[in-house]
Every structure is written in structure tokens, then in C-alpha cells.
Design an enzyme around this catalytic site. Sequence first.
Site, PDB file in Angstrom:
ATOM      1  N   SER A  96      -9.526   1.916   3.082  1.00  0.00           N
ATOM      2  CA  SER A  96      -8.666   2.786   2.331  1.00  0.00           C
ATOM      3  C   SER A  96      -7.707   1.988   1.625  1.00  0.00           C
ATOM      4  O   SER A  96      -7.179   2.554   0.673  1.00  0.00           O
ATOM      5  CB  SER A  96      -7.894   3.795   3.257  1.00  0.00           C
ATOM      6  OG  SER A  96      -7.301   3.100   4.210  1.00  0.00           O
TER       7      SER A  96
ATOM      8  N   LYS B 187       0.825  -1.077   0.069  1.00  0.00           N
ATOM      9  CA  LYS B 187       0.042  -0.023  -0.143  1.00  0.00           C
ATOM     10  C   LYS B 187       0.704   1.120  -0.074  1.00  0.00           C
ATOM     11  O   LYS B 187       1.999   1.255   0.681  1.00  0.00           O
ATOM     12  CB  LYS B 187      -0.807  -0.002   1.400  1.00  0.00           C
ATOM     13  CG  LYS B 187      -1.877   1.202   1.313  1.00  0.00           C
ATOM     14  CD  LYS B 187      -2.769   1.136   2.591  1.00  0.00           C
ATOM     15  CE  LYS B 187      -3.697   1.943   2.699  1.00  0.00           C
ATOM     16  NZ  LYS B 187      -4.601   1.945   4.105  1.00  0.00           N
TER      17      LYS B 187
ATOM     18  N   SER C 134      -9.645  -0.512   7.445  1.00  0.00           N
ATOM     19  CA  SER C 134      -9.084  -0.535   6.103  1.00  0.00           C
ATOM     20  C   SER C 134      -8.652  -1.706   5.453  1.00  0.00           C
ATOM     21  O   SER C 134      -8.187  -1.724   4.449  1.00  0.00           O
ATOM     22  CB  SER C 134      -8.239   0.754   5.966  1.00  0.00           C
ATOM     23  OG  SER C 134      -8.868   2.149   6.015  1.00  0.00           O
TER      24      SER C 134
END
Length: 488
Positions: free
Chosen positions: A155, A80, A179
Site C-alpha cells: 500500500s 506516507k 506494504s
Amino acid sequence: MTKELTQLSLVELRDKLRTGETTSVAATQAMLARIATLDSTLKSYLTVTPELALEMAKSADSRLQNGESTPLLGIPVTVKDIICTDGVQTTAGSKILEGFVPPYDAFVVEKLKEAGAVILGKTNTDEFAMGSSTENSAYKTTRNPWDLERVPGGSSGGPAAAVAASLAYASLGTDTGGSVRQPASFCGIVGLRPTYGRMSRWGVIAFASSLDQVGVFGRNVRDTTAIFQATAGYDPHDSTSLQTPVPDYEAGLTGDIAGLRIGIPKEYFIEGMDSEVETAVRAAIAKLESLGAEIVEISLPHTEYALPVYYLIAPSEASANLSRYDGTRYGPRVDGGDLINTVKKTRSLFGAETQRRIMLGTYALSAGYYDAYYGRATKARTLIKQDFKNAFEKVDVIAAPTTPTTAFKVGEKTDDPLSMYLSDVFTVSLNLSASCGLSVPCGFDSKGLPIGLQLIGDTLQEGTILNAAYAYEQATNWHEKRPEVSDK
Ligand code: GLN
């Protein structure tokens, strides 16, 4: 050949690499080719690093030839874009960090490299991990591989979509308020949010420091366990990192859950939740019972406060953490003539949601309001923690839905922050407590969208929830279904 390679699970690929049936270069090339074909549609990557990946793959192949077998040797994964990678741009999905190239790797990236993994690139995130859909990314909105008109969750929507669509074998994400689990649920994969402190936060761009935690994604429980095993553990750089030794989680996947006590919190089956989600989750619980688990009704009485508490504590901590972005040290500087105007103009690079949270957080922490907002929220957090503590005196695992609905449409909630926040209703309480949790696929709704079962464990009980998920997965075949993504 290409298609087959990318469809292998991480563990299958690991076996084939070890026996010499395939090579890391072949797997990496296959993944890069798939990214090149599909990611203009899916938009899961912010940065792809083909040269670096192939270099790592070549070195993995020569190590494999020498008989080495570090845990992820030669396996292509993604990270990420809120986790720092040495020499590779890390933006946190924000314009305020555009062009920021960290001079060091986050501890969890160091661990990935030590384990021999090949890093394909950096995947999309809501700006500073604030969001539930990736629509707050300043760069692009990732699409859900099961339905391109829908969001992948957030997210960590980029990493989740990439793993679900076979554009990486596994991934690192972060879970501050759901997330990892929420996008795993929306994308039909497994996502684990370990206990706070189990994985190091060093080199992870801070959002809300008392809640932030790195987590992992895999296409099934075994794959998820493999990447978790390789990246968990104590880091002297992170003062909140736990010194407890990392058990052999992979060996713990026995699939035996006879006598496991599973609690069903009545507060997690609420009005307004999608009936198809409820049906699938209840069926999954019945399946766990048929595998020998004992089902117990429990109560987490302060659940209704979790969302407001989270949405006070997270923005408060964010407002402090994000004060460092003033154009002096990181990323671009927008010249405003004098100092004040330069800082103002530079900070206008923050997107709308980030600005909203900075304002909310600053307000909640300001003199005169601190006790009424932040102070009360921390007190309520203690009650939520206590709920979990009490529950884990009676049960070993808590089972609940991961999300109240399946993936929503792109644009559906962007004008209504409150309805976006509500999609986190089942995931945020865990971050406020000292528990760990995961999401495992447990079915599909009538639109063909994946549904996730959330399994929550007590502090450092990752092994227990992974094994419960593994037992469930062994008895079902949801995880074998893969979305068909094609280039438009
Ligand atoms: N959706 C939540 C938020 O917007 C959680 C984000 C996260 O876990 N990083 O804050």
C-alpha cells in the site's frame, strides 16, 4: 544543477550539506520543482507542503551554519499519508478522513523532525493501507516510475514511487503485510520492514494492530539505514514498542558477510512465479555465496497457510479498528436524519475493499464463527512463527523473492481481489512472525521492470540483513539505475 541535486543519494546530500557545498533550501527547492513538474504524471503525493518544507529547510541551514549535524539535518523526505503529521491533513487514502488534520505528530515524525529532516508532504496509500497497488486509494492511483501504465505496488506505493523517481531522498511507510517490501521491489528501491515494535506505531492510523509496523524506503541500503537509524527506538506511548537500545546500524555496514549462513526456503520458489524473477533471485543468491556466505536449503513448512491466515487476522483486526469512524470524532459526517442513518451514510464513505474487509473481519470474529476462523488463524500463526524460529536456529538470514512477479498493469487485478491478495504471497508470513525483512533491487526483467531480493532476519536482526544487502549492493550496480520519468 537542479537535476544533479535531486539525483544525489541521501548520504551524498548529507555530506554536501555538512561541508556547505549546497544548502537545504537549494535541495528542497529542487525537489519541490521536480514534484511540481512530474507529480501530475506520477501521482505519488496526496499533499505537498512547500511553505512548511522551505521553513524547515531555512532553519536547517542556519543550524548547519552553526556547525550542528543531527542525522538528517536538512534532508527532504516524505511520509506516507497514514502517519499523522501535526497541522497537515492525514487521510489514510480514505474519504472518511478527508479534511482530518491531526493535532499531533506520530512519534516517528517527531523523530524525523528531531533528526532535522525536511518534510516535503504526504504520499499516497491504499485506503487504510489495504491493498497492493494504491488502486484502493480514494484519491488517485500512483504510477510506477519505470512504466507509467503499471502500479508502483502498495500500500505504500506513493512513498516508494516518490523515492524511486527522486521526488524525495527517503520516506516513511508502513508494512502490515508487505506494504514496504512489495512496493520497494516494484519500484527498484530498498524497503525495510523492521521487527514489530522496533519503530513506534503511536500516531500511525491503525489497520491491523498486531501486524502494523512502520518501515522505511531509500534509494540504496545506506540511505535506508540512515532514515531507519533516525526513526527507530522506544516510545513510551506505544505499549508494544521495544525497549531494546538502537544499535549503530550505519557503523554496522561493513559489507563483510564471510561465513554468514543464508537459508533458501524451498516453499518460496513456487509454480506460477515469473521465471525471470526466479532467475534474478537465484543469481543474487549465487552472488551472496561468492561474497563468502554459506547457502543452506531450508524449509518453512507452513508457508502455504500464510496468505489465508493473514487475510483472516488482518481484516478481523481492521473491523475492530475501523469501528471508530462513525462521523462523530474524525473527518466528515454525512447527515442521514437520525443517528443510525448518519452512521450508515458516513460509513458508506469507505471504499469497496475496506468495506469488504470490515465485513470479512466482522464475520470471522462473530459468535459461532470465531473459533472456526479467527481462532484457527491465530493457531496457524503460531505454527508460522515457529517455522521462522526453527529456521533461525540453522541460518542467520533467509533469502527469497520479494514478489512472485514484477509490477502489474493498472487495472489488471482490480476486479479480482484474490489475485491481488496473491501478490503478497512472499511478504505476509514475515508479519505473522517476529522477524524483520527488506527488499533490495537485484535486477530487471525483459520489460525493464525492477526485481527485488527479499532478505529476512530474526527478531531485531535488522543490522544483519542491512549489512547483507549492503554487501550485495556493493558488488552489483542495480541500485544505480534510476527510472526516467518525464512530464507528459
Ligand atoms: N497488501 C496487503 C493488504 O492488502 C498488505 C498491506 C500492508 O502491508 N499494509 O493487506
